[in-house]
Write a protein that holds these residues in place. Structure first.
Motif, mmCIF file in Angstrom:
data_model
loop_
_atom_site.group_PDB
_atom_site.id
_atom_site.type_symbol
_atom_site.label_atom_id
_atom_site.label_comp_id
_atom_site.label_asym_id
_atom_site.label_seq_id
_atom_site.Cartn_x
_atom_site.Cartn_y
_atom_site.Cartn_z
ATOM 1 N N PHE A 179 22.528 -34.767 13.108
ATOM 2 C CA PHE A 179 22.583 -33.398 13.628
ATOM 3 C C PHE A 179 22.443 -32.428 12.465
ATOM 4 N N ASP A 180 21.402 -31.616 12.507
ATOM 5 C CA ASP A 180 21.199 -30.661 11.424
ATOM 6 C C ASP A 180 21.647 -29.278 11.878
ATOM 7 N N GLU A 181 22.756 -28.846 11.367
ATOM 8 C CA GLU A 181 23.357 -27.553 11.726
ATOM 9 C C GLU A 181 23.349 -27.305 13.233
ATOM 10 N N PRO A 182 24.058 -28.156 13.967
ATOM 11 C CA PRO A 182 24.001 -28.053 15.430
ATOM 12 C C PRO A 182 24.623 -26.779 15.986
ATOM 13 N N PHE A 220 17.197 -31.346 15.457
ATOM 14 C CA PHE A 220 16.689 -30.523 14.367
ATOM 15 C C PHE A 220 17.374 -29.166 14.309
ATOM 16 N N GLN A 221 17.327 -28.612 13.084
ATOM 17 C CA GLN A 221 17.993 -27.335 12.818
ATOM 18 C C GLN A 221 17.587 -26.251 13.821
ATOM 19 N N GLY A 222 16.278 -26.171 14.116
ATOM 20 C CA GLY A 222 15.821 -25.132 15.047
ATOM 21 C C GLY A 222 15.508 -25.685 16.429
ATOM 22 N N LYS A 242 20.402 -30.557 1.930
ATOM 23 C CA LYS A 242 21.019 -31.339 3.002
ATOM 24 C C LYS A 242 19.970 -31.800 4.020
ATOM 25 N N SER A 243 19.120 -30.860 4.427
ATOM 26 C CA SER A 243 18.079 -31.236 5.393
ATOM 27 C C SER A 243 17.104 -32.225 4.775
ATOM 28 N N VAL A 244 16.777 -31.999 3.501
ATOM 29 C CA VAL A 244 15.865 -32.908 2.809
ATOM 30 C C VAL A 244 16.444 -34.324 2.791
#
Ligand SMILES: Nc1ncnc2c1ncn2[C@@H]1O[C@H](COP(=O)(O)OP(=O)(O)O)[C@@H](O)[C@H]1O
Ligand SMILES: [Mg+2]
Lengths: 256, 250
Positions: free
Chosen positions: B161-164, B84-86, B40-42
């Protein structure tokens, strides 16, 4: 069979690494035509120069002192006053000042750069830079490399002076030389080219130190452990490259 | 409008994306669900150009983002903001400098940057008190909000939004959900959100896409997701370890 496949593996890794580094170098050179972040350059000059000054000074002082003693003990003690001062001066300005100073700074600066940029890589800060339309080669890499090229000669110039003073200190304190004569000998023997050749070396070392720090940090992966090995690789590769390039430059400068 | 056409990406032998195709219409809030490690992030990074896709293309408002040689175009017309995720806040910069990073690159005066940063912080429910702190001095939820403020500071038409809400308590998660919804409705942005958090998906999604082993295996709106007879979807939304999705694939 096994040996062949191992050789193959080594060659593959080598070619891959060379390719990666060439790409990195190309992008860094291209950043020269992009935006210049003068504030970042200034910060890095401060970081590399100011904070390295104490260790470089100490290293150089003791090296100058030890050199004076060795030349005195090992050499012909007749006529030693002029020999000690001149060899200390030459040894420090041409070789030991830049090389030892370079290696000390490599341990400190190359590691710090690799750790910082490596952390930025694994925490996606480099991706974040790009998503904010900022080229990381322009913003992170180039300022460090330029700061390295500028700062190392300045540092090493100081190191030269302090190294010579280290020799002078030992010569006057434990060898009972006349201090004024020592300095006069140094001055009359030393040529500008001895100093400038060392400073040119220092510039190249500055390039190596910062480039290796940035490169290893930039391609680090796999969290804290990856950043750790990037840091180690940065120090090891910059130290080896300093020694190797020093040899080449000495041959070029002095073998005429 | 974002058109993703047959996107492929592998890392050495690891085939991560195996032909992803879908369209997102302007102003839509799309949610991508799927197990971790399914790419998913890729996928988002390939759309942003942070990772180069191997095959396929992305068409953003009519502009192809990959050229014929499959390299990402250097200057795209449509801005994409990414959370970003982090969080990925710049830890050497203060909060307000993080939020106004994009503006300060454009040579906008420091005073104005600061003012705009405070405005953007206010939009995500943070006040001026945090402006002069460093990211490490904030909690995870606050960092996410700062990262959101930074993402919207570029005034993007598209937001990722990556895993907000991952790693946040339910209340902070709800705050983030509302902010996302608000931002999307406010600026009329198109959004793609990756999440594992079904509660969050139910709040923010106009349409849901499920990705599994590098392909989109299901898509539909919230209602049809709850009623779906697709075994993969069922297993995922009910959080069962038994079902067609097995753990040994990674
Ligand atoms: N930069 C990279 N280099 C190599 N492999 C990667 C990289 N980024 C992601 N991967 C691999 O791609 C797969 C999908 O990762 P990712 O997209 O982060 O998963 P998720 O769906 O949880 O976001 C994983 O197997 C991961 O190891
Ligand atoms: Mg992910």
């Amino acid at each position: 069979m096994n040996i062949l496949s191992n050789i193959g593996k080594v060659i593959t890794v080598f070619l891959e690494e060379t390719g990666k580094f060439s790409f990195f170098l190309m992008r860094t050179l291209r950043a020269l035509t992009g935006r210049w972040y003068f504030k970042n350059i200034f910060q890095q000059i401060l970081f590399i120069g100011y904070y390295s000054l104490p260790v470089v000074a100490l290293t150089s002082f003791f090296t100058g002192g030890a050199l004076a003693l060795q030349i005195y003990y090992g050499g012909n003690q007749f006529n030693s006053e002029s020999i000690v001062s001149s060899i200390v001066a030459l040894g420090i300005t041409r070789e030991l000042g830049p090389v030892l100073g370079g290696i000390v700074v490599a341990g400190r600066v190359s590691a710090a750069i690799a750790a910082e940029i490596g952390t930025m890589r694994v925490t996606e800060q480099i991706d974040a830079l790009k998503s904010l339309s900022t080229d990381p080669y322009e913003y992170l890499v180039l300022p460090r490399v330029i700061a390295g090229i500028i700062t190392l000669p300045l540092l090493i110039f100081f190191a030269d002076i302090i190294g010579i003073m280290g020799g002078w200190f030992i010569a006057t304190q434990s060898l009972d030389f006349n201090g004024d004569v020592y300095l006069q000998n140094t001055e009359s023997f030393l040529e500008i080219s001895d100093i400038t050749s060392g400073l040119i070396k220092a510039s190249i070392f500055g390039l190596i130190i910062t480039l290796m720090g940035c490169y290893n940090g930039f391609y680090s992966s796999g969290g804290a452990q990856g950043v750790g090995s990037a840091t180690t690789n940065a120090v090891v590769s910059s130290s080896i490259l300093i020694l190797a390039s020093n040899y080449i430059m000495t041959t070029l400068f002095f073998a005429a | 409008m974002i058109e993703i056409r047959d996107l492929h990406k592998s890392f050495n032998k690891n085939k991560v994306l195996k032909g992803i195709t879908f369209n997102i219409i302007r102003g839509e809030s799309a949610v991508i669900i799927g197990r971790s490690g399914t790419g998913k992030s890729v996928l988002l990074k390939c759309i942003l150009g942070l990772i180069n896709a191997d095959e396929g293309n992305v068409i953003l408002n009519g502009e192809e983002l990959y050229n014929k040689k499959m390299s990402y175009i250097s200057q795209k017309k449509t801005k994409i903001g990414m959370l970003f995720q982090g969080s990925a806040l710049f830890d050497s910069l203060k909060i307000w400098q993080n939020v106004s990073f994009y503006d300060s690159r454009k040579g906008i005066k420091k005073k104005i940057c600061y003012k705009k940063a405070i405005e953007n912080l206010n939009k995500v429910g943070l006040d001026e008190k945090v402006a002069n702190l460093f990211p490490s001095e904030l909690s995870g939820g606050m960092q996410k909000r700062v990262a959101l403020a930074r993402a919207i500071s570029i005034e993007p038409e598209v937001l990722f939004f990556d895993e907000p809400t991952t790693g946040l308590d339910p209340i902070s998660a709800d705050v983030i959900n509302r902010l996302i919804l608000e931002r999307v409705k406010d600026i009329g942005a198109t959004a793609i959100t990756i999440t594992h958090d079904m509660a969050s998906a139910r709040v923010i999604a106009d349409k849901i896409y499920m990705i599994h082993e590098g392909r989109i295996i299901w898509s539909g709106d919230i209602g049809s997701m709850e009623e779906s007879s697709n075994k993969y979807v069922n297993q995922f939304i009910n959080g069962k370890s038994l079902g067609p999705i097995t753990l040994d694939k990674n």
